[in-house]
Structures are given as structure tokens and as C-alpha cells.
Design a protein around this motif. Structure first.
Motif, PDB file in Angstrom:
ATOM      1  N   ALA A   7     -19.322 123.957   5.040  1.00 46.03           N
ATOM      2  CA  ALA A   7     -19.973 123.477   5.001  1.00 46.03           C
ATOM      3  C   ALA A   7     -21.820 123.745   5.401  1.00 46.03           C
ATOM      4  CB  ALA A   7     -19.877 122.163   6.855  1.00 46.03           C
ATOM      5  N   ARG A   8     -22.096 125.469   5.602  1.00 47.51           N
ATOM      6  CA  ARG A   8     -22.904 126.253   5.924  1.00 47.51           C
ATOM      7  C   ARG A   8     -23.790 126.290   4.455  1.00 47.51           C
ATOM      8  NH1 ARG A   8     -24.556 131.119   4.979  1.00 47.51           N
ATOM      9  NH2 ARG A   8     -23.092 131.330   3.786  1.00 47.51           N
ATOM     10  N   THR A   9     -25.602 125.545   4.600  1.00 46.38           N
ATOM     11  CA  THR A   9     -26.255 126.365   3.300  1.00 46.38           C
ATOM     12  C   THR A   9     -27.213 127.155   4.236  1.00 46.38           C
ATOM     13  OG1 THR A   9     -25.719 124.189   3.402  1.00 46.38           O
ATOM     14  CG2 THR A   9     -27.904 125.096   2.035  1.00 46.38           C
ATOM     15  N   LEU A  10     -27.435 128.295   3.116  1.00 49.25           N
ATOM     16  CA  LEU A  10     -28.082 129.017   3.769  1.00 49.25           C
ATOM     17  C   LEU A  10     -29.758 128.928   3.407  1.00 49.25           C
ATOM     18  CD1 LEU A  10     -26.243 132.264   2.954  1.00 49.25           C
ATOM     19  CD2 LEU A  10     -26.918 131.415   5.175  1.00 49.25           C
ATOM     20  N   GLY A  11     -30.395 128.650   4.489  1.00 50.75           N
ATOM     21  CA  GLY A  11     -32.131 128.487   4.249  1.00 50.75           C
ATOM     22  C   GLY A  11     -32.425 128.950   4.627  1.00 50.75           C
ATOM     23  N   GLN A 245     -25.955 119.100  -0.024  1.00 50.88           N
ATOM     24  CA  GLN A 245     -26.778 119.275   0.934  1.00 50.88           C
ATOM     25  C   GLN A 245     -28.468 119.850   0.290  1.00 50.88           C
ATOM     26  OE1 GLN A 245     -25.111 119.187   5.546  1.00 50.88           O
ATOM     27  NE2 GLN A 245     -24.997 120.970   3.820  1.00 50.88           N
ATOM     28  N   GLY A 246     -28.423 120.665  -0.461  1.00 51.43           N
ATOM     29  CA  GLY A 246     -29.763 121.171  -0.749  1.00 51.43           C
ATOM     30  C   GLY A 246     -29.897 120.547  -1.700  1.00 51.43           C
ATOM     31  N   THR A 247     -29.179 120.213  -2.817  1.00 48.52           N
ATOM     32  CA  THR A 247     -29.978 119.007  -3.828  1.00 48.52           C
ATOM     33  C   THR A 247     -30.804 117.455  -3.551  1.00 48.52           C
ATOM     34  OG1 THR A 247     -28.021 118.324  -4.129  1.00 48.52           O
ATOM     35  CG2 THR A 247     -28.829 119.699  -5.635  1.00 48.52           C
ATOM     36  N   SER A 248     -30.222 117.038  -2.150  1.00 47.15           N
ATOM     37  CA  SER A 248     -30.404 116.223  -1.191  1.00 47.15           C
ATOM     38  C   SER A 248     -31.800 116.902  -0.396  1.00 47.15           C
ATOM     39  CB  SER A 248     -29.508 115.787   0.332  1.00 47.15           C
ATOM     40  OG  SER A 248     -29.485 114.386   0.756  1.00 47.15           O
ATOM     41  N   GLU A 261     -30.542 112.358   5.805  1.00 51.23           N
ATOM     42  CA  GLU A 261     -29.280 113.862   6.727  1.00 51.23           C
ATOM     43  C   GLU A 261     -29.324 114.507   5.993  1.00 51.23           C
ATOM     44  OE1 GLU A 261     -24.754 113.692   8.512  1.00 51.23           O
ATOM     45  OE2 GLU A 261     -25.202 112.483   6.702  1.00 51.23           O
ATOM     46  N   ASN A 262     -29.566 116.158   7.779  1.00 48.73           N
ATOM     47  CA  ASN A 262     -29.147 117.239   6.635  1.00 48.73           C
ATOM     48  C   ASN A 262     -29.862 118.152   7.778  1.00 48.73           C
ATOM     49  OD1 ASN A 262     -29.278 119.419   4.783  1.00 48.73           O
ATOM     50  ND2 ASN A 262     -30.289 117.566   2.975  1.00 48.73           N
TER      51      ASN A 262
END
Length: 408
Positions: A7-11, A245-248, A261-262
Motif C-alpha cells: 500500500a505504499r506509493t512513492l510520491g 492511489q495514483g490515478t485516483s 481518500e488518499n
């Protein structure tokens, strides 16, 4: 989940301070010599090159300890796969998404803090517990992130919605209806059929009082019915079924949606866009516990157990204070580290509080069972939101399948 970490997205990092200097904090002092040697560290950050703040933190720790740290990066999934197939050639340090700690511990690949001598007494319990199985601690969190409810003040104002009125599931739904009626769009999130989908559903699931050991409970059904109703009535777009999560987040950045939600990893982008955040509410009010995301630093088992002493010093250097957390854009795992981060950037107070209220996905000693349960949970979400099954039927099937797989 960043998914997810799974569930980790690098941003964009949520903190920008001088990491190289900070990395020296908490490491061994000049009077503590360590035999010069090469130590290996595997992490899941291929996008963080030698010039990144994370690489600088590792280099600073190596210099302070008088050793060489050879870093090998891959994605989270590959790191886990490589560890399970690296018999006899395990790295000294390995970083993995927090729910995977149990999988590696169950495979007999990780030392405990009792084995390696690392002190975890100052680490926040709700962050640390993701690496605790049957009373033994198998890793140390470098930091944590979590989920919140972002909102666009301009969209809410145009619809006449007061954010203070959003206090539970019913009032949030009413706000979404008001936004859509005014010509805006309601809420976007990720319900994709992967761990990211489970990661984003868990606050609503837990917020309704549901438990991961009973996917077919009435509480679980109420949470899934909420999401299903949002999609079927147009308060959330059909795209959530395939959204990461990125496209949302990209949808939310169009400026058309009232809510999204993000994760905390989008804080910088939210600040730039003028968006604000609240914690996800519970079904009857209060705060819903969101899941913790982020990686654990683990020390795999070595034939030469004398290496553990220095490996533990590397872990201490990267996890002490705000060193590793700041470098990776996480909330620090200790109270002192969080205080350092807030002193540098007071706007982190919201996310520090949100992490404090979060809980690990493997809570309640689920351990390796979580992966099986999560797969059935995101499958149920997919089936309900797509209209293939009712929420009740989707969850009943999920519980039956989880029970069957866990019995094997």
C-alpha cells in the motif's frame, strides 16, 4: 500502502530538511569504533538514486560507523521474492512493506530484536506492532504513513457544504449528494483489485466496527454497502474499480471532486493545490482507524552472527530520530523524531496525529493470515462495486474462501 507499499506509493516527500546532517543523529559516536567492513542493504526504492536524500542518509550512517554499505534497490514485491529465494546469500539489512514482515518471519529468514540486540522501547507501539508476531519483534519501522480524507475547499464552498458538518458516514454521504447536486463530483478513491484496494477500504471497514477475522459480519456489510451505494448513485465514479492511489489522485487534481481518500505522501501536492484534510470519520462519528503504511528495516539471519552488532547500529542510525523517516517522507516512528519533524514543519501536525490513530494491517496477531484475508477482501469489494454480487453475498463468499485457504 505508500500500497501500497504494497500500500505504499512513492510520491513527493512530505518533509524537506537537511538529511545528511540529520543522519548523524542517533548513530555511534566518534569513540565507538567498528571494524571496517562491507554491509549489504536491500530496499524497495529504485526511484531514489545515489543523489536522493535516502541514499545520502545511508552514506552518512556508513561514514559515521566506519563501514561501507552496499545498497541494492528493487520494488517491494521483488525484494520479498528475492529474500525468499536467497538462501545462503541474504543481505545484512532488508527493508520490506510492513505486512510482509510476518511472511518473512514465518519463513525463518529474520532475526528478532532478542537475537540482534536492537532496542525498540522508544518506538510508537501502533507503528511497531506491524512487525510483532507472537510477542517477538522482527523488524523496526523506518517511519509510517497513512490515509486521510482530502477535500477541495472551493468545491465545498460552491456547493454550500461546511466541512465541520462531515462527522460520520451519513453526513459525508449528504455532503457528497449536495456537491453532485450543485454540479460537482463527489469522492474518488482506489478500489482496485490489489492490496491498494484493501488498504483504502480498511478505514471504512474498521470505522464500521468490522473485524478482519469476520469478513461477512453486519458491520463489514454496512461498510461495503456504503461504497457500493456511492458508486451506484454516482457519488463516486466507476473508475474507482480500476483506480490505483495514483490515478485516483490524478482525478482529484482535476479540481472537480469535493473529496478524495488518499495518503500522506500526497501532502506536498495537496498543499500546492490548496486542498485540506480531515481524518476519515467512523460510521457513527469519531475517527476511523486507518492502516499504517511504510517499510520495516529487518536484519535477516546470518551464519556469522557477529555481524548483527553492526547491522543493529545501521538500523539504529536509519531509524533514530527523524533520519530515515525524513529522507523517505514518512512520519517518524518515535515521539522524539516526530517532535523534530514538527519543529521543522508545523504543518505536519495533522498527519502526525493521523499516524498516531492508525493501526497496522496485521493487527490482532493476524501475521501471515493477513495476505489471504486481504485478497478475499479486495475481491469482495470488486464484486460488489462492479455489480457482480451484492455486498452481503460478496462478503459471504470472501469469508468462506478465506476460511478455506487458512485451513490448508
Amino acid at each position: 500502502m505508500a500500497t501500497s507499499h504494497t500500500a505504499r506509493t512513492l510520491g513527493a516527500a512530505i518533509i524537506t530538511v537537511g538529511v545528511a546532517a540529520a543522519a548523524l543523529t542517533g548513530c555511534s559516536g566518534p569513540g565507538e569504533s567498528t571494524e571496517s567492513a562491507e554491509y549489504t542493504l536491500w530496499d524497495p526504492y529504485p526511484d531514489r538514486d545515489a543523489e536522493s536524500t535516502w541514499a545520502q542518509a545511508i552514506d552518512a550512517c556508513a561514514a559515521d560507523l566506519g563501514i561501507t554499505i552496499k545498497r541494492n534497490s528493487g520494488n517491494t514485491g521483488d525484494t520479498v521474492k528475492d529474500l525468499t529465494t536467497a538462501a545462503g546469500n541474504l543481505p545484512d539489512i532488508a527493508m520490506v512493506d510492513n505486512p510482509k514482515v510476518a511472511t518473512l518471519a514465518d519463513a525463518g529468514l529474520l532475526t528478532t530484536t532478542e537475537d540482534n540486540g536492537f532496542d525498540v522501547s522508544n518506538i510508537e507501539e501502533n507503528i511497531l506492532s506491524a512487525g510483532e508476531i507472537d510477542g517477538k519483534v522482527y523488524g523496526v519501522p523506518v517511519g509510517a504513513n497513512t490515509l486521510g480524507l482530502y477535500y477541495n475547499p472551493a468545491v465545498l464552498e460552491a456547493a454550500g457544504v461546511d466541512i465541520a458538518s462531515v462527522a460520520d458516514y451519513a453526513s459525508l454521504t449528504a455532503a457528497l449528494e449536495q456537491i453532485v447536486a450543485s454540479g460537482g463530483k463527489g469522492i474518488t478513491f482506489s478500489a482496485v483489485g490489489t492490496e491498494e484496494g484493501s488498504f483504502q477500504f480498511l478505514p471504512w471497514f474498521w470505522g464500521a466496527g468490522a473485524d478482519l477475522t469476520a469478513l461477512d459480519s453486519a458491520e463489514a456489510e454496512s461498510a461495503l454497502q456504503l461504497w457500493t451505494d456511492w458508486v451506484s448513485t454516482g457519488l463516486a465514479p466507476n473508475s474507482v474499480i480500476s483506480n490505483t492511489q495514483g490515478t485516483s489522485w490524478d482525478e482529484f487534481l482535476t479540481g472537480e471532486y469535493g473529496f478524495a481518500e488518499n495518503g500522506s505522501w500526497f501532502k506536498s501536492a495537496a498543499d500546492e493545490a490548496g486542498y485540506e484534510s480531515i481524518q476519515i470519520p467512523g460510521i457513527d462519528g469519531g475517527v476511523a482507524p486507518a492502516p499504517t503504511g511504510g517499510e520495516f528495516i529487518t536484519i535477516p539471519i546470518q551464519e556469522d552472527t557477529s555481524r548483527y552488532e553492526t547491522s543493529a547500529k545501521i538500523v539504529e542510525c536509519l531509524s533514530s530520530g527523524d533520519t530515515g523517516a525524513t529522507a523517505l517522507g514518512y512520519v517518524a516512528p518515535t515521539a522524539d523524531g516526530q517532535a523534530d519533524q514538527l519543529a521543522a514543519d508545523p504543518s505536519l501536525e495533522f498527519w502526525t496525529s493521523a499516524v498516531g490513530d492508525a493501526k497496522p494491517r496485521t493487527a490482532d496477531n493476524l501475521g501471515i493470515s493477513y495476505g489471504v484475508i486481504s485478497e478475499q477482501l479486495y475481491t469482495a469489494v470488486q464484486n460488489a462495486l462492479s455489480g457482480a454480487s451484492s455486498p452481503a453475498d460478496a462478503l459471504a463468499e470472501a469469508q468462506a474462501m478465506a476460511a478455506e485457504k487458512l485451513e490448508k
